[in-house]
Enzyme design. Structure first.
Site, PDB file in Angstrom:
ATOM      1  N   SER A 128       0.821  -1.211   0.000  1.00 26.51           N
ATOM      2  CA  SER A 128       0.000   0.000   0.000  1.00 26.51           C
ATOM      3  C   SER A 128       0.847   1.250   0.000  1.00 26.51           C
ATOM      4  CB  SER A 128      -0.908   0.032   1.230  1.00 26.51           C
ATOM      5  OG  SER A 128      -1.622   1.266   1.234  1.00 26.51           O
ATOM      6  N   LYS A 183      -4.527  -6.773   3.896  1.00 28.49           N
ATOM      7  CA  LYS A 183      -4.560  -5.657   2.930  1.00 28.49           C
ATOM      8  C   LYS A 183      -6.001  -5.331   2.550  1.00 28.49           C
ATOM      9  CE  LYS A 183      -3.147  -2.504   0.019  1.00 28.49           C
ATOM     10  NZ  LYS A 183      -4.030  -2.268  -1.036  1.00 28.49           N
ATOM     11  N   HIS A 186      -7.384  -3.354   5.292  1.00 31.12           N
ATOM     12  CA  HIS A 186      -6.792  -2.013   5.160  1.00 31.12           C
ATOM     13  C   HIS A 186      -7.611  -1.191   4.165  1.00 31.12           C
ATOM     14  CE1 HIS A 186      -4.441   0.755   2.662  1.00 31.12           C
ATOM     15  NE2 HIS A 186      -3.751   1.052   3.754  1.00 31.12           N
ATOM     16  N   ASN A 187      -7.905  -1.786   3.021  1.00 29.80           N
ATOM     17  CA  ASN A 187      -8.651  -1.040   2.009  1.00 29.80           C
ATOM     18  C   ASN A 187     -10.072  -0.733   2.462  1.00 29.80           C
ATOM     19  OD1 ASN A 187      -6.329  -1.430   0.491  1.00 29.80           O
ATOM     20  ND2 ASN A 187      -7.465  -1.727  -1.404  1.00 29.80           N
ATOM     21  N   GLU A 190      -9.796   2.090   4.592  1.00 34.26           N
ATOM     22  CA  GLU A 190      -9.545   3.255   3.709  1.00 34.26           C
ATOM     23  C   GLU A 190     -10.895   3.800   3.187  1.00 34.26           C
ATOM     24  OE1 GLU A 190      -6.476   2.581   0.599  1.00 34.26           O
ATOM     25  OE2 GLU A 190      -8.011   3.179  -0.840  1.00 34.26           O
TER      26      GLU A 190
END
Ligand code: 6PG
Length: 482
Positions: A128, A183, A186-187, A190
């Site tokens: 990222s 991940k 994480h997104n 986000e």
């Protein structure tokens, strides 16, 4: 001298990662499906470096030190499978393939298992930080075959972002698709952070009638508080950015959000695992709603929507909004960590949540000061089931509560949509309510379908059925929970 690592895929992320590896003294062999791209790279950004090109997969394999480490920086999906299929016959047992794309973690689970049978190690790694992160220090979240990690670790930890204490924002996440799973979360986070910021912007713009320069100043100030983060910082830049005619560029951008799927996967996974990931899922739906532009334009007219003016002291509202944003953000991360905890238990990944927070502390899109506090919370209690119970975060939630409720109520009253901020508050209200109305729901299920219920005055696991109407039978349906 042979190469330390090979990278396939010379789009911007691939090129920048290679240049980053080269800066750290690694010899990288670069390959791309189209040969011209290799030449362009070698004669362009890679000119004068130690980077070498390979025009075929065989050449790439021949030019690498054993065990070979080959990183795919290609589009997620079939392209990854197709490269794996072509590479495997050329590799030796113990060689390592790494997928650095935004892959859906079940694909990584499958690839780790399939390649294991062939003696090849596979790492699925989240990367990222966009172009700049890749070039100067991304956050890297690797998982997969643990045997491969010692070989890849020095390279990844050298090129990754570092925290203020010089710790690498990269560590081993776990087996199988754990790296890509983290991940994905994480997104999702986000998506949540971005949506919350846009809700605050709409409240300020439409509700408080603020100018873009005023809003920019607010975000600059917020960035000096607990909200300090990359996304708040870029928002202040965006709000201050003027088009060629001197008007704010942001108002000329069509209000239809794109999405590539990682937020949606997070929501789907939460539903699959039964975790109330309300804020991120609302953020995905908010993007979906935004894309119904034509319908929204018609509906605004049809319903004769009025302006959503918020009366009162602007400064008081701005501070209330800051607190509402911060409290909602805590709920979003709390939900994201709940999801990771469930996945870790279900898959036996043994995730280290403090390390995850550390990996996100720098380099990535959600990097923020706040992640140091999350790391501290998991250092104190590695098994923390709800981030909001940690004393630091609990203190913020309690102190923000009244401002948060004021903002949520006002948004409902004047008609400013704030799905993520309000759903975060609703979640906390539900989570902190010992007795919810699900008793009535269980009664309804039993009434119409004999689905049975448990009783508060009997041990858990004992199921009862009532013949509510006197007409149904006493036979209950099988009890199971999906
Ligand atoms: C990152 C980002 C990146 C993501 C983009 C676009 O960590 O660098 O998460 O991986 O692909 O932000 O995502 P959407 O198109 O879904 O908004």
């Amino acid at each position: 001298m042979k190469g330390d690592i090979g990278v396939i895929g010379l789009a911007v992320m691939g090129q920048n990662l290679i240049l980053n590896m080269n800066d750290h003294g690694y010899k990288v062999v670069a390959h791309n499906r189209t040969a011209e791209k290799v030449d362009e790279f070698l004669q362009g950004p890679a000119k004068g470096t130690n980077i070498v090109g390979a025009y075929s997969l065989q050449e790439l394999v021949d030019k690498l030190e054993s065990p070979r480490k080959i990183m795919l920086m290609v589009r997620a999906g079939d392209v990854v499978d197709s490269f794996i299929d072509k590479l495997v016959p050329l590799l030796d047992k113990g060689d390592i393939i790494i997928d650095g794309g935004n892959t859906n973690f079940p694909d990584t689970n499958r690839r780790v298992a399939a390649l294991k049978e062939k003696g090849i190690h596979f790492i699925g790694s989240g990367v990222s930080g966009g172009e700049e992160g890749a070039r100067f220090g991304p956050s890297i979240m690797p998982g997969g075959s643990p045997e491969a990690w010692p070989f890849v670790k020095p390279i990844f930890q050298a090129i990754s972002a570092k925290t203020e204490n010089d710790e690498p924002c990269c560590d081993w996440v776990g087996n199988d698709g754990a790296g890509h799973f983290v991940k994905m979360v994480h997104n999702g986070i986000e998506y949540g952070d971005m949506q919350l910021i846009t809700e605050a912007y709409q409240f300020m713009k439409d509700g408080l009638g603020m100018t873009h320069d005023e809003m920019q100043s607010v975000f600059i100030e917020w960035n000096k508080t607990e909200l300090n983060s990359y996304l708040v910082e870029i928002t202040s830049d965006i709000l201050g950015y003027k088009d060629t005619d001197g008007e704010p560029l942001v108002e000329k951008i069509l209000d239809t959000a794109g999405q590539k799927g990682t937020g949606k996967w997070t929501g789907i996974n939460a539903l699959d695992m039964g975790i109330p990931l309300t804020l991120i899922t609302e953020s995905v739906f908010a993007r979906c709603l935004s894309s119904l532009k034509d319908q929204r334009v018609e509906a605004e007219e049809l319903f004769g929507k009025k302006e959503s003016i918020v009366e009162g002291d602007k400064q008081v509202w701005i501070e209330a909004l800051r607190q509402a944003l911060l409290a909602s953000k805590i709920i979003s991360y709390a939900q994201g960590f709940m999801l990771m905890r469930e996945a870790s238990n279900e898959n036996g990944w043994d995730l280290n949540y403090g390390n995850v927070a550390l990996m996100w502390r720098g380099g990535c899109i959600i990097r923020s000061a706040f992640l140091s506090n999350i790391r501290d919370a998991y250092d104190i209690d590695p098994e923390l089931s709800f981030l909001g119970s940690d004393s630091y975060f609990k203190g913020i939630l309690e102190n923000s509560m009244s401002a948060w409720r004021k903002v949520a109520a006002k948004s409902m009253e004047v008609g400013i949509p704030m799905p993520s901020m309000t759903s975060a508050l609703t979640f906390l209200d539900g989570y902190t309510t010992a007795r919810l109305p699900a008793n009535l729901l269980q009664a309804q299920r039993d009434y119409f379908g004999a689905h049975t219920y448990e009783r508060v005055d009997k041990p858990k696991g004992e199921f009862f059925h009532t013949n509510w109407t006197g007409k149904g039978g006493d036979v209950s349906s099988t009890t199971y929970n999906s």
